[in-house]
Motif scaffolding. Structure first.
Motif, PDB file in Angstrom:
ATOM      1  N   MET A 147       0.823  -1.206   0.000  1.00 54.74           N
ATOM      2  CA  MET A 147       0.000   0.000   0.000  1.00 54.74           C
ATOM      3  C   MET A 147       0.860   1.260   0.000  1.00 54.74           C
ATOM      4  SD  MET A 147      -3.060  -1.253  -0.035  1.00 54.74           S
ATOM      5  CE  MET A 147      -4.187  -0.011   0.488  1.00 54.74           C
ATOM      6  N   TYR A 148       2.032   1.180   0.570  1.00 49.51           N
ATOM      7  CA  TYR A 148       2.944   2.324   0.612  1.00 49.51           C
ATOM      8  C   TYR A 148       4.369   1.796   0.615  1.00 49.51           C
ATOM      9  CZ  TYR A 148       5.965   5.955   2.365  1.00 49.51           C
ATOM     10  OH  TYR A 148       6.999   6.824   2.496  1.00 49.51           O
ATOM     11  N   ALA A 149       5.228   2.510  -0.070  1.00 48.78           N
ATOM     12  CA  ALA A 149       6.663   2.208  -0.021  1.00 48.78           C
ATOM     13  C   ALA A 149       7.424   3.515  -0.174  1.00 48.78           C
ATOM     14  CB  ALA A 149       7.050   1.246  -1.133  1.00 48.78           C
ATOM     15  N   LYS A 150       8.468   3.630   0.586  1.00 48.78           N
ATOM     16  CA  LYS A 150       9.332   4.806   0.523  1.00 48.78           C
ATOM     17  C   LYS A 150       9.939   4.899  -0.877  1.00 48.78           C
ATOM     18  CE  LYS A 150      13.389   6.577   2.913  1.00 48.78           C
ATOM     19  NZ  LYS A 150      14.386   6.266   3.948  1.00 48.78           N
ATOM     20  N   ASP A 151      10.048   6.118  -1.405  1.00 51.20           N
ATOM     21  CA  ASP A 151      10.673   6.313  -2.717  1.00 51.20           C
ATOM     22  C   ASP A 151      12.041   5.647  -2.744  1.00 51.20           C
ATOM     23  OD1 ASP A 151       8.550   7.774  -3.645  1.00 51.20           O
ATOM     24  OD2 ASP A 151       9.472   9.737  -3.316  1.00 51.20           O
ATOM     25  N   GLY A 152      12.330   5.037  -3.875  1.00 51.63           N
ATOM     26  CA  GLY A 152      13.620   4.380  -4.028  1.00 51.63           C
ATOM     27  C   GLY A 152      13.577   2.885  -3.768  1.00 51.63           C
ATOM     28  N   LEU A 153      12.458   2.385  -3.234  1.00 53.70           N
ATOM     29  CA  LEU A 153      12.365   0.956  -2.953  1.00 53.70           C
ATOM     30  C   LEU A 153      11.797   0.166  -4.128  1.00 53.70           C
ATOM     31  CD1 LEU A 153      11.155   0.918   0.761  1.00 53.70           C
ATOM     32  CD2 LEU A 153      13.470   0.651  -0.118  1.00 53.70           C
ATOM     33  N   ASP A 154      11.239   0.867  -5.120  1.00 56.07           N
ATOM     34  CA  ASP A 154      10.684   0.200  -6.300  1.00 56.07           C
ATOM     35  C   ASP A 154      11.829  -0.076  -7.277  1.00 56.07           C
ATOM     36  OD1 ASP A 154       9.395  -0.682  -8.565  1.00 56.07           O
ATOM     37  OD2 ASP A 154       8.052   1.032  -8.725  1.00 56.07           O
ATOM     38  N   ILE A 155      12.173  -1.346  -7.442  1.00 49.24           N
ATOM     39  CA  ILE A 155      13.279  -1.719  -8.338  1.00 49.24           C
ATOM     40  C   ILE A 155      12.749  -2.391  -9.603  1.00 49.24           C
ATOM     41  CG2 ILE A 155      15.001  -1.868  -6.500  1.00 49.24           C
ATOM     42  CD1 ILE A 155      14.623  -4.929  -6.557  1.00 49.24           C
ATOM     43  N   THR A 156      11.467  -2.156  -9.922  1.00 49.84           N
ATOM     44  CA  THR A 156      10.823  -2.775 -11.087  1.00 49.84           C
ATOM     45  C   THR A 156      11.584  -2.491 -12.372  1.00 49.84           C
ATOM     46  OG1 THR A 156       8.676  -2.545 -10.004  1.00 49.84           O
ATOM     47  CG2 THR A 156       8.668  -2.956 -12.386  1.00 49.84           C
ATOM     48  N   GLU A 157      11.877  -1.211 -12.625  1.00 50.84           N
ATOM     49  CA  GLU A 157      12.549  -0.836 -13.881  1.00 50.84           C
ATOM     50  C   GLU A 157      13.918  -1.496 -13.997  1.00 50.84           C
ATOM     51  OE1 GLU A 157      11.309   0.659 -16.532  1.00 50.84           O
ATOM     52  OE2 GLU A 157       9.399   0.884 -15.484  1.00 50.84           O
ATOM     53  N   GLU A 158      14.641  -1.521 -12.909  1.00 54.38           N
ATOM     54  CA  GLU A 158      15.978  -2.132 -12.907  1.00 54.38           C
ATOM     55  C   GLU A 158      15.891  -3.626 -13.215  1.00 54.38           C
ATOM     56  OE1 GLU A 158      19.714  -2.547  -9.785  1.00 54.38           O
ATOM     57  OE2 GLU A 158      18.171  -1.032  -9.417  1.00 54.38           O
ATOM     58  N   ILE A 159      14.974  -4.304 -12.563  1.00 57.79           N
ATOM     59  CA  ILE A 159      14.785  -5.744 -12.791  1.00 57.79           C
ATOM     60  C   ILE A 159      14.338  -5.981 -14.240  1.00 57.79           C
ATOM     61  CG2 ILE A 159      13.334  -7.739 -12.214  1.00 57.79           C
ATOM     62  CD1 ILE A 159      15.195  -7.349  -9.979  1.00 57.79           C
ATOM     63  N   LEU A 160      13.370  -5.195 -14.694  1.00 59.05           N
ATOM     64  CA  LEU A 160      12.841  -5.351 -16.046  1.00 59.05           C
ATOM     65  C   LEU A 160      13.941  -5.141 -17.084  1.00 59.05           C
ATOM     66  CD1 LEU A 160      10.313  -5.867 -17.704  1.00 59.05           C
ATOM     67  CD2 LEU A 160       9.794  -3.437 -17.567  1.00 59.05           C
ATOM     68  N   GLU A 161      14.736  -4.120 -16.901  1.00 60.55           N
ATOM     69  CA  GLU A 161      15.833  -3.837 -17.829  1.00 60.55           C
ATOM     70  C   GLU A 161      16.820  -5.007 -17.874  1.00 60.55           C
ATOM     71  OE1 GLU A 161      19.513  -0.717 -17.877  1.00 60.55           O
ATOM     72  OE2 GLU A 161      17.531   0.118 -17.399  1.00 60.55           O
ATOM     73  N   LYS A 162      17.204  -5.508 -16.724  1.00 62.02           N
ATOM     74  CA  LYS A 162      18.171  -6.605 -16.660  1.00 62.02           C
ATOM     75  C   LYS A 162      17.566  -7.906 -17.210  1.00 62.02           C
ATOM     76  CE  LYS A 162      20.952  -4.621 -12.968  1.00 62.02           C
ATOM     77  NZ  LYS A 162      22.116  -4.307 -13.738  1.00 62.02           N
ATOM     78  N   LEU A 163      16.284  -8.148 -16.928  1.00 65.55           N
ATOM     79  CA  LEU A 163      15.610  -9.331 -17.479  1.00 65.55           C
ATOM     80  C   LEU A 163      15.611  -9.280 -19.002  1.00 65.55           C
ATOM     81  CD1 LEU A 163      12.381 -10.065 -15.411  1.00 65.55           C
ATOM     82  CD2 LEU A 163      14.049 -11.732 -16.168  1.00 65.55           C
ATOM     83  N   ASN A 164      15.234  -8.124 -19.546  1.00 71.38           N
ATOM     84  CA  ASN A 164      15.197  -7.985 -21.008  1.00 71.38           C
ATOM     85  C   ASN A 164      16.595  -8.099 -21.616  1.00 71.38           C
ATOM     86  OD1 ASN A 164      12.421  -7.822 -21.460  1.00 71.38           O
ATOM     87  ND2 ASN A 164      12.382  -5.648 -20.986  1.00 71.38           N
ATOM     88  N   GLU A 165      17.589  -7.584 -20.936  1.00 79.62           N
ATOM     89  CA  GLU A 165      18.975  -7.733 -21.420  1.00 79.62           C
ATOM     90  C   GLU A 165      19.369  -9.201 -21.434  1.00 79.62           C
ATOM     91  OE1 GLU A 165      21.638  -5.391 -19.035  1.00 79.62           O
ATOM     92  OE2 GLU A 165      20.718  -3.500 -19.678  1.00 79.62           O
ATOM     93  N   SER A 166      19.028  -9.926 -20.388  1.00 82.10           N
ATOM     94  CA  SER A 166      19.397 -11.343 -20.309  1.00 82.10           C
ATOM     95  C   SER A 166      18.623 -12.148 -21.346  1.00 82.10           C
ATOM     96  CB  SER A 166      19.178 -11.901 -18.913  1.00 82.10           C
ATOM     97  OG  SER A 166      17.820 -12.031 -18.624  1.00 82.10           O
ATOM     98  N   TYR A 167      17.420 -11.705 -21.714  1.00 82.17           N
ATOM     99  CA  TYR A 167      16.634 -12.425 -22.718  1.00 82.17           C
ATOM    100  C   TYR A 167      17.245 -12.247 -24.107  1.00 82.17           C
ATOM    101  CZ  TYR A 167      12.862 -14.019 -25.679  1.00 82.17           C
ATOM    102  OH  TYR A 167      12.139 -14.679 -26.634  1.00 82.17           O
ATOM    103  N   LYS A 168      17.799 -11.082 -24.387  1.00 82.50           N
ATOM    104  CA  LYS A 168      18.454 -10.836 -25.683  1.00 82.50           C
ATOM    105  C   LYS A 168      19.547 -11.857 -25.956  1.00 82.50           C
ATOM    106  CE  LYS A 168      18.204  -5.849 -25.561  1.00 82.50           C
ATOM    107  NZ  LYS A 168      19.012  -4.639 -25.605  1.00 82.50           N
ATOM    108  N   LYS A 169      20.274 -12.210 -24.904  1.00 85.90           N
ATOM    109  CA  LYS A 169      21.407 -13.128 -25.026  1.00 85.90           C
ATOM    110  C   LYS A 169      20.892 -14.474 -25.300  1.00 85.90           C
ATOM    111  CE  LYS A 169      23.952 -10.428 -21.652  1.00 85.90           C
ATOM    112  NZ  LYS A 169      24.482 -10.354 -20.343  1.00 85.90           N
TER     113      LYS A 169
END
Length: 169
Positions: A147-169
């Motif tokens: 319901m609430y999270a302090k700014d900076g705790l959402d790592i969705t974009e970072e995970i998504l970026e790394k997942l997509n990078e690993s999928y390219k390989k």
């Protein structure tokens, strides 16, 4: 004075040792925007469209046969009409069974592939958490687990970026 300084240093050290690193990911966003999932969705949309074309062709052929029967039924005997109607009903049931079977088969294939991708994403987040010293990585979705999270705790974009990078390989 040295004892007090030593006690403060030890207390500070113990406090930092028990500090937990937490974050969360928006699981809905990851699944929607993960490149592999997008490709799988496109693949199954294409398969579904092909099945629909095939089934539409069968339905049109059946419809023509029904119209032909209706046009000629006045010239048929009662026995001939009954026989043709039974034949048409059997064909209709067969077409409906085929539609159901093909739909179920496509759904089952899709479920297996999607489950595999979800498992892959979970494993990736687990490894990411281990590699980056997280104590917890929570999942958030439209049912609002977080319901609430302090700014900076959402790592969705970072995970998504790394997942997509690993999928390219």
């Amino acid at each position: 004075m040295k004892k007090l300084l030593l006690v403060v240093l030890i207390a500070a050290g113990l406090t930092s040792c028990t500090e937990q690193k937490t974050a969360y990911v928006d699981t809905t966003k990851i699944i929607k925007e993960y490149r592999e999932m997008k490709e799988v969705e496109e693949e199954f949309t294409s398969k579904s469209d092909k099945v629909k074309v095939e089934l539409d062709s069968l339905a049109q052929s059946f419809q023509k046969e029904v119209q032909e029967y209706q046009a000629n039924m006045n010239g048929m005997s009662t026995a001939q009409r009954q026989e043709k109607e039974q034949e048409l009903m059997a064909k209709q049931q067969t077409i409906q069974q085929q539609q159901q079977m093909m739909g179920n088969q496509l759904r089952q294939e899709s479920d297996v592939v999607i489950d595999s991708i979800v498992t892959k994403v979970k494993e990736y987040v687990k490894e990411y958490g281990k590699d980056n010293d997280y104590t917890y990585i929570f999942g958030s979705n439209e049912s609002a687990n977080i319901m609430y999270a302090k700014d900076g705790l959402d790592i969705t974009e970072e995970i998504l970026e790394k997942l997509n990078e690993s999928y390219k390989k």
